[in-house]
Design a protein around this motif. Structure first.
Motif, PDB file in Angstrom:
ATOM      1  N   ASN A 281       0.875  -1.163   0.000  1.00 32.93           N
ATOM      2  CA  ASN A 281       0.000   0.000   0.000  1.00 32.93           C
ATOM      3  C   ASN A 281       0.915   1.216   0.000  1.00 32.93           C
ATOM      4  O   ASN A 281       1.781   1.349   0.873  1.00 32.93           O
ATOM      5  N   PRO A 282       0.784   2.108  -0.975  1.00 27.28           N
ATOM      6  CA  PRO A 282       1.727   3.240  -1.071  1.00 27.28           C
ATOM      7  C   PRO A 282       1.800   4.087   0.190  1.00 27.28           C
ATOM      8  O   PRO A 282       2.877   4.551   0.573  1.00 27.28           O
ATOM      9  N   MET A 283       0.663   4.267   0.862  1.00 21.36           N
ATOM     10  CA  MET A 283       0.669   5.080   2.072  1.00 21.36           C
ATOM     11  C   MET A 283       1.251   4.326   3.264  1.00 21.36           C
ATOM     12  O   MET A 283       1.898   4.920   4.126  1.00 21.36           O
ATOM     13  N   VAL A 284       1.033   3.022   3.326  1.00 19.73           N
ATOM     14  CA  VAL A 284       1.620   2.228   4.403  1.00 19.73           C
ATOM     15  C   VAL A 284       3.142   2.233   4.289  1.00 19.73           C
ATOM     16  O   VAL A 284       3.863   2.460   5.272  1.00 19.73           O
ATOM     17  N   TRP A 465      -4.269  14.230  -4.987  1.00 18.09           N
ATOM     18  CA  TRP A 465      -4.323  13.952  -6.428  1.00 18.09           C
ATOM     19  C   TRP A 465      -5.051  12.650  -6.713  1.00 18.09           C
ATOM     20  O   TRP A 465      -5.904  12.582  -7.609  1.00 18.09           O
ATOM     21  N   ASP A 466      -4.742  11.595  -5.942  1.00 18.38           N
ATOM     22  CA  ASP A 466      -5.351  10.297  -6.190  1.00 18.38           C
ATOM     23  C   ASP A 466      -6.838  10.306  -5.841  1.00 18.38           C
ATOM     24  O   ASP A 466      -7.639   9.655  -6.515  1.00 18.38           O
ATOM     25  N   ARG A 469      -8.581  11.786  -8.707  1.00 15.99           N
ATOM     26  CA  ARG A 469      -8.632  10.806  -9.803  1.00 15.99           C
ATOM     27  C   ARG A 469      -9.729   9.783  -9.555  1.00 15.99           C
ATOM     28  O   ARG A 469     -10.476   9.404 -10.475  1.00 15.99           O
ATOM     29  N   ARG A 470      -9.872   9.325  -8.309  1.00 16.20           N
ATOM     30  CA  ARG A 470     -10.885   8.324  -7.971  1.00 16.20           C
ATOM     31  C   ARG A 470     -12.299   8.888  -8.107  1.00 16.20           C
ATOM     32  O   ARG A 470     -13.248   8.134  -8.369  1.00 16.20           O
ATOM     33  N   ASP A 471     -12.461  10.194  -7.901  1.00 16.69           N
ATOM     34  CA  ASP A 471     -13.781  10.810  -8.026  1.00 16.69           C
ATOM     35  C   ASP A 471     -14.355  10.636  -9.429  1.00 16.69           C
ATOM     36  O   ASP A 471     -15.584  10.657  -9.611  1.00 16.69           O
ATOM     37  N   PRO A 495     -12.915   1.074  -5.680  1.00 13.60           N
ATOM     38  CA  PRO A 495     -13.057   2.383  -6.336  1.00 13.60           C
ATOM     39  C   PRO A 495     -13.730   3.439  -5.468  1.00 13.60           C
ATOM     40  O   PRO A 495     -13.572   4.636  -5.691  1.00 13.60           O
ATOM     41  N   GLY A 496     -14.472   3.005  -4.435  1.00 10.01           N
ATOM     42  CA  GLY A 496     -15.116   3.965  -3.556  1.00 10.01           C
ATOM     43  C   GLY A 496     -14.252   4.390  -2.391  1.00 10.01           C
ATOM     44  O   GLY A 496     -14.618   5.269  -1.613  1.00 10.01           O
ATOM     45  N   PHE A 497     -13.074   3.792  -2.249  1.00  8.30           N
ATOM     46  CA  PHE A 497     -12.160   4.125  -1.142  1.00  8.30           C
ATOM     47  C   PHE A 497     -11.539   5.486  -1.368  1.00  8.30           C
ATOM     48  O   PHE A 497     -11.182   5.858  -2.494  1.00  8.30           O
ATOM     49  N   ARG A 498     -11.390   6.256  -0.283  1.00 12.51           N
ATOM     50  CA  ARG A 498     -10.724   7.553  -0.364  1.00 12.51           C
ATOM     51  C   ARG A 498      -9.669   7.650   0.744  1.00 12.51           C
ATOM     52  O   ARG A 498      -9.894   7.215   1.873  1.00 12.51           O
TER      53      ARG A 498
END
Length: 501
Positions: A281-284, A465-466, A469-471, A495-498
């Motif tokens: 996970n990029p944030m992890v 930014w991401d 993009r997901r919106d 796709p609904g994760f933010r």
């Protein structure tokens, strides 16, 4: 207390979304699952595919439940971690009382003794975290606390470097399983460590133990006593909490499920895909690297603050030097509480990381640029104010960027593994020949704080930014044809994760 909550959102796919919610609500009403007890049952999804909660809670009932959980769980866990951290770092206080001299340590021997702990800690961190999930924290945490309490007592009787290394290795094995999320208490541990050590050293002896050996012996005995109490006060999960009513148990379970997109249970079964996504996970990964950099400073302060204070005030007595290590941690503890409360209140972590890093940078600039004792002592305050807050912020961050319990256990385990690599680096950052200015150690910490600032700013920009993009993604079309199990396994790729920065 709770009711079905059907949000009204205007997004792409509004029609499909509306139909989905209407069907879900109808199904819930048909099955009689509009009440809180049913919402808490295993197998009920408490969010729609957009991540919106389908259950609405009574704010007053939530407040009372939070307070009850805080009063019953937090004191036990915080005190246990307090002594966990003391048992790990009291070797720094023991050093002032003759630890090196009595064991015949020379050159880099002291750094080696410190390093051994982190080797076992790093190796066993993720296995221990998964074992905690499998066994249950109500039994696992008291058991390992008992283990590191016994290990601390063992340290009081070592006579050689090899024996000290062996006990420190075993200590790392036991402490690797402590819940990483309670690292919030790191700053309090540092404060009480010096205070407790100075109090112990006023004794002539404790049984057959003298000098620094009393520190390990007495603190180990206290830890063992606390671990025994914890067997009776800690609980694995809401269902097993004897001090919660059935209604409170249902509310606790439903609240957790309502925050986890597409998850049907609070404690899901281990799943390889969820474990992988908890790590990959990029944030992890970027947050874990931040914790690695931060832990160089945290552990460096814990292990070497007594030594640094000794160089600042060389004419003071051993007890006075121990007491001088306390005030920076007292101030640091206040800021940790304040920053943590602010992070919780605004549900933001990255911005607080960005705000904390400059203080650490300033502290180590002063360490490097000035030689006056008062200025350097003030620098210790700046470092303690900012650096200890990063532990709870990073653990909260990795917990917030995953969804399921399985992924969360892997994410937190990953964060702590990286953090303890930083601790291992810290044991070699302050070298004997580099004193009394310790330019290498202070320079490493300055560079680490600078990198933390850069990474945190980068994270904030990327998450915004991401999310944007997901919106633009069509959630319904992307999830079309997928089973509930497949949707549940998407984790942060849903796709609904933010992201929540």
């Amino acid at each position: 207390m709770a009711s079905t909550n059907v949000p009204n959102r205007s997004t792409s796919g509004d029609k499909a979304h509306s139909e989905t919610l209407e069907t879900t609500s109808a199904d819930i009403e048909k099955r009689g699952e509009h009440n809180l007890h049913s919402a808490a049952e295993r197998g009920f999804v408490a969010t729609d595919r957009y991540g919106e909660s389908l259950v609405k809670f009574d704010p007053e009932a939530e407040r009372k439940l939070r307070n009850k959980l805080d009063y019953m769980v937090v004191p036990t866990v915080s005190i246990l971690y307090l002594f966990c951290f003391i048992d790990r770092t009291n070797v720094g206080n023991a050093r002032l009382a003759g630890f090196e001299r009595d064991l015949g340590l020379v050159g880099y021997d002291y750094n080696t003794v410190l390093s051994i702990f982190y080797i076992s800690y790093i190796i066993f961190e993720i296995p221990a975290t998964l074992a905690c999930k499998w066994i249950g924290p109500g039994w696992f945490i008291p058991a390992i606390s008992l283990g590191f309490g016994i290990s601390s007592i063992g340290t009081a009787f070592v006579r050689t470097k090899s024996a000290a290394c062996g006990v420190r290795f075993v200590l790392g094995v036991f402490e690797a399983g402590m819940i990483p999320g309670i690292s919030y208490y790191l700053s309090r541990c540092g404060r009480f460590g010096g205070l407790l050590a100075s109090g112990i050293l006023t004794l002539d002896h404790f049984g057959s133990l003298h000098s620094w050996r009393m520190i390990f012996g007495i603190e180990g005995i206290i830890t063992i006593g606390l671990s025994i109490i914890a067997f009776f006060t800690l609980t694995d999960r809401p269902e097993t909490a004897r001090w919660l009513t059935q209604e409170e148990k249902d509310l606790a379970i439903a609240r957790v499920k309502s925050e986890r997109m597409a998850q049907t249970s609070v404690l899901d079964k281990p799943d390889k895909n969820k474990l992988w996504l908890g790590f990959w996970n990029p944030m992890v990964l970027t947050t874990a690297f931040t914790f690695l950099l931060n832990n160089i400073t945290v552990q460096g302060l814990s292990f070497f603050t007594p030594t640094i204070v000794s160089t600042i005030y060389p004419t003071k007595t051993t007890i006075e030097k121990q007491l001088y290590t306390v005030p920076p941690y007292v101030v640091g503890a206040v800021f940790v509480v304040g920053l943590s409360l602010g992070s919780w209140r605004f549900d933001r972590r990255t911005i607080f990381m960005i705000a904390s890093a400059p203080l650490t940078i300033l502290g180590y600039i002063l360490f490097l640029a000035r030689h006056e004792a008062r200025v350097r002592y003030a620098a210790a305050f700046l470092a303690a104010i900012s650096t200890f807050a990063m532990g709870p912020l990073t653990n909260a961050q990795v917990a917030a960027v995953v969804v399921s319990d399985t992924s969360r256990s892997m994410a937190i385990g990953t964060n702590v593994v990286f953090g303890n690599i930083g601790g291992l680096i810290a044991t070699w950052s302050y070298l004997p020949w580099d004193g009394p200015d310790y330019k290498i150690g202070n320079g490493i910490n300055l560079a680490a704080a600078g990198l933390i600032l850069i990474i945190a700013v980068g994270q904030l920009v990327w998450m915004k930014w991401d999310n944007k993009r997901r919106d633009g993604r069509d959630i319904d079309s992307e999830l079309e044809g997928m089973t509930d199990t497949e949707i549940e396994s998407l984790e942060w790729k849903h796709p609904g994760f933010r992201w929540r920065p």
